[in-house]
Design a protein around this motif. Structure first.
Motif, short mmCIF file in Angstrom:
data_model
loop_
_atom_site.label_atom_id
_atom_site.label_comp_id
_atom_site.label_asym_id
_atom_site.label_seq_id
_atom_site.Cartn_x
_atom_site.Cartn_y
_atom_site.Cartn_z
N ALA A 17 0.84 -1.20 0.00
CA ALA A 17 0.00 0.00 0.00
C ALA A 17 0.87 1.25 0.00
CB ALA A 17 -0.91 0.00 1.23
N ASP A 18 0.48 2.20 -0.83
CA ASP A 18 1.11 3.52 -0.85
C ASP A 18 0.00 4.55 -0.77
OD1 ASP A 18 2.71 5.69 -1.09
OD2 ASP A 18 3.22 5.40 -3.21
N GLY A 19 -0.41 4.88 0.46
CA GLY A 19 -1.55 5.75 0.66
C GLY A 19 -2.83 5.04 0.25
N GLU A 20 -3.57 5.65 -0.67
CA GLU A 20 -4.84 5.08 -1.14
C GLU A 20 -4.65 4.17 -2.35
OE1 GLU A 20 -7.80 5.31 0.28
OE2 GLU A 20 -6.96 6.49 1.92
N ARG A 21 -3.41 4.05 -2.84
CA ARG A 21 -3.15 3.22 -4.00
C ARG A 21 -2.38 1.97 -3.58
NH1 ARG A 21 -6.32 3.68 -7.84
NH2 ARG A 21 -4.76 2.77 -9.25
N TYR A 22 -2.68 0.87 -4.26
CA TYR A 22 -2.05 -0.41 -3.96
C TYR A 22 -1.33 -0.91 -5.21
CZ TYR A 22 -5.76 0.10 -0.51
OH TYR A 22 -6.59 0.60 0.44
N LYS A 23 -0.24 -1.64 -4.98
CA LYS A 23 0.58 -2.10 -6.10
C LYS A 23 0.97 -3.54 -5.88
CE LYS A 23 4.63 -0.83 -8.85
NZ LYS A 23 5.77 0.13 -9.00
N LEU A 24 0.79 -4.35 -6.94
CA LEU A 24 1.17 -5.75 -6.86
C LEU A 24 2.67 -5.89 -6.71
CD1 LEU A 24 -1.06 -7.44 -9.61
CD2 LEU A 24 -1.33 -7.61 -7.14
N GLU A 25 3.08 -6.98 -6.06
CA GLU A 25 4.50 -7.26 -5.88
C GLU A 25 5.15 -7.47 -7.25
OE1 GLU A 25 5.51 -11.07 -4.14
OE2 GLU A 25 6.73 -10.05 -2.64
N ALA A 26 6.42 -7.10 -7.35
CA ALA A 26 7.14 -7.25 -8.62
C ALA A 26 7.07 -8.69 -9.10
CB ALA A 26 8.59 -6.80 -8.44
N GLY A 27 6.76 -8.87 -10.37
CA GLY A 27 6.65 -10.20 -10.94
C GLY A 27 5.25 -10.77 -10.93
N CYS A 28 4.31 -10.10 -10.25
CA CYS A 28 2.92 -10.57 -10.19
C CYS A 28 2.09 -9.86 -11.25
CB CYS A 28 2.31 -10.31 -8.81
SG CYS A 28 3.02 -11.31 -7.50
N GLU A 29 1.27 -10.61 -11.94
CA GLU A 29 0.36 -10.06 -12.93
C GLU A 29 -1.02 -10.64 -12.70
OE1 GLU A 29 1.72 -10.68 -16.87
OE2 GLU A 29 3.55 -9.46 -16.63
N ALA A 30 -2.03 -9.76 -12.61
CA ALA A 30 -3.42 -10.18 -12.43
C ALA A 30 -4.29 -9.43 -13.43
CB ALA A 30 -3.87 -9.91 -11.00
N SER A 31 -5.19 -10.15 -14.07
CA SER A 31 -6.03 -9.54 -15.09
C SER A 31 -6.90 -8.43 -14.53
CB SER A 31 -6.90 -10.61 -15.76
OG SER A 31 -7.71 -11.26 -14.78
N TRP A 32 -7.31 -8.56 -13.26
CA TRP A 32 -8.21 -7.58 -12.67
C TRP A 32 -7.47 -6.34 -12.17
CZ3 TRP A 32 -6.77 -6.75 -7.66
CH2 TRP A 32 -6.08 -7.78 -7.02
N ALA A 33 -6.13 -6.40 -12.11
CA ALA A 33 -5.35 -5.29 -11.55
C ALA A 33 -4.83 -4.35 -12.63
CB ALA A 33 -4.19 -5.81 -10.72
N GLY A 34 -5.13 -4.61 -13.89
CA GLY A 34 -4.68 -3.72 -14.95
C GLY A 34 -3.16 -3.68 -15.03
N ASP A 35 -2.60 -2.48 -14.85
CA ASP A 35 -1.15 -2.32 -14.92
C ASP A 35 -0.45 -2.64 -13.61
OD1 ASP A 35 -2.10 -0.23 -13.45
OD2 ASP A 35 -1.10 1.35 -14.58
#
Length: 451
Positions: A17-35
């Motif tokens: 988590a970075d404030g109100e935004r969340y970021k997937l761990e490096a190397g992870c890709e999910a169709s629902w998470a976009g970029d």
């Protein structure tokens, strides 16, 4: 670190988590998470409908661990609940500690706790009594009595920390607890009862249910000094809907309740287990054990797992009955088990969960604020049933306030809601159909322009 695995996710996804935004761990890709970046609204759209559908399974059970007590205590008092101290003995301290450490390692825990020490000490006490070593058995029993009293006092201290907190924070904490419980208990009258299981010794869930108007069905019968019964499990509350023939429906606001490890207000009196009238957050339990009819019971007779029973037969009672209730509730088709604040440290419970997952139509939802020892993820790997397990781990997902506000289903999913949804859908669809067949001003019905 936060971990999510719901719906059609094949693997658990870790994100930060970075404030109100969340970021997937490096190397992870999910169709629902976009970029790879998303917000809480994206999480809500993914998690809340999934939990809502699971909560309306044919059979629903909730297993609450110590994490629930700590979460509510933190909301009320700004700190975690009181922990369990170590058992201090004048004799056999080293041997008991070593045996407790081995017992803890066998269940995947790094070190033993007070429960492990009490279990080993009770086994040692039974051995000394068999050997008729009266002097050492009396000394050990006296120290065990003091240890059980200290244990009970720590449980009451946690309750007192909540009930004596600042009024506004206490109300907020209890309101959050009520919302949490009612999200599970709001089931339609044709669904099976919600089953609530807990490994906690405190009465936090009972207090929350009282405030919510939720009636708990346990194995205790009676009013003045309820007694534990093995034969009244099917006792329930129903009602007959007006104008409807057939089987009665379940009365709303009722749940089955089982305390797997006993409770601070359960006392062994002779051959019976009774529940004493111990107020929530009382200063001490000793004065309440002096009531007539308790036969001079002491803290040594408290039904706190492992209990301080005198022989093997009573050592298994009532816990055998309680664990049987757990297996009977979750090990059946179309069953969903939701776990909150339990770290998979009890092998007798883990065994039941493993057996449950052998039924393909069952589902396990694990919600936990953290996984410091890695036991949750290790258990997830060991069970080998990823398609039947959902994971919501981390403060973004499992914080009690965020969970109840954003991710748990509404506490009033009833037929009226569904009727309104269907009505709006029908009206909206009809209006769309009318709009498609109504000619615009200046246009003929056959598509030509009017003169």
């Amino acid at each position: 670190m936060n971990i999510i695995k719901v719906r059609d996710d094949h693997i658990p996804y870790r994100f930060t988590a970075d404030g109100e935004r969340y970021k997937l761990e490096a190397g992870c890709e999910a169709s629902w998470a976009g970029d790879g970046e998303f917000g809480y609204k994206d999480l809500r759209k993914r998690v809340e409908p999934w939990l809502t559908s699971l909560f309306q399974s044919e059979h629903l059970s909730l297993l609450a661990g110590s994490g629930l007590t700590h979460a509510v205590h933190y909301l009320a008092a700004g700190r975690g609940a009181a922990g369990m101290g170590a058992l201090t003995l004048s004799n056999y301290q080293t041997e008991i500690d070593q045996a407790a450490e081995k017992a803890a390692e066998a269940t995947g825990r790094k070190k033993g706790n007070l429960e492990d020490q009490l279990r080993v000490a009770n086994e040692l006490l039974r051995g000394l009594e068999i050997l008729q070593n009266d002097s050492e058995s009396k000394a050990l029993r006296k120290e065990l009595h003091a240890g059980m009293q200290t244990f009970a006092q720590s449980i009451l201290s946690s309750e007192a920390g909540i009930i004596t907190a600042e009024e506004s924070k206490r109300e907020q904490a209890f309101n959050t607890l009520v919302t949490f419980l009612m999200s599970f208990a709001s089931r339609t009258g044709v669904r099976d009862r919600l089953n609530i299981f807990t490994t906690n010794y405190d009465r936090l869930i009972e207090a929350g249910a009282e405030l919510a108007g939720l009636h708990l069905l346990d194995r205790f019968l009676g009013n003045l000094m309820p007694i534990f019964r093995s034969s009244r499990l099917d006792l329930d509350m129903h009602y007959n809907p007006p104008g409807i023939r057939g089987e009665p429906r379940y009365l709303e606001g009722v749940a089955r309740y089982t305390k797997l490890h006993g409770s601070v207000d359960w006392v062994q009196v002779g051959k019976d287990i009774r529940r004493v009238g111990l107020p929530f957050g009382a200063e001490s339990i000793e004065s309440y054990l002096k009531a007539p009819g308790l036969g001079g019971a002491t803290a040594h007779q408290l039904m706190i797992y492992p209990n301080a029973a005198k022989d093997r037969e009573t050592a298994d009672y009532p816990y055998v009955e309680l664990f049987r209730d757990l297996a009977a509730a979750v090990c059946r088709p179309n069953s969903t088990l939701v776990i909150y604040g339990y770290s998979f440290g009890d092998e007798h419970i883990n065994r039941v969960i493993r057996d449950m997952l052998t039924i393909p139509s069952t589902h396990l939802v694990v919600i936990s604020y953290d996984d410091p020892l890695g036991r949750i993820m290790q258990t997830y790997q060991d069970m080998g049933r990823p398609s039947q397990i959902s994971l919501l781990i981390g403060p973004i997902l499992a914080d009690l306030t965020k969970l109840t506000e954003n991710y748990l289903p509404r506490a009033a999913i009833d037929k009226t809601t569904f009727r309104m949804s269907e009505l709006l859908k029908q009206r909206w669809g009809t209006e769309q159909e009318i709009d498609q067949h109504t000619p615009e001003k200046g246009q003929n019905t056959d598509g030509g322009d009017l003169e």
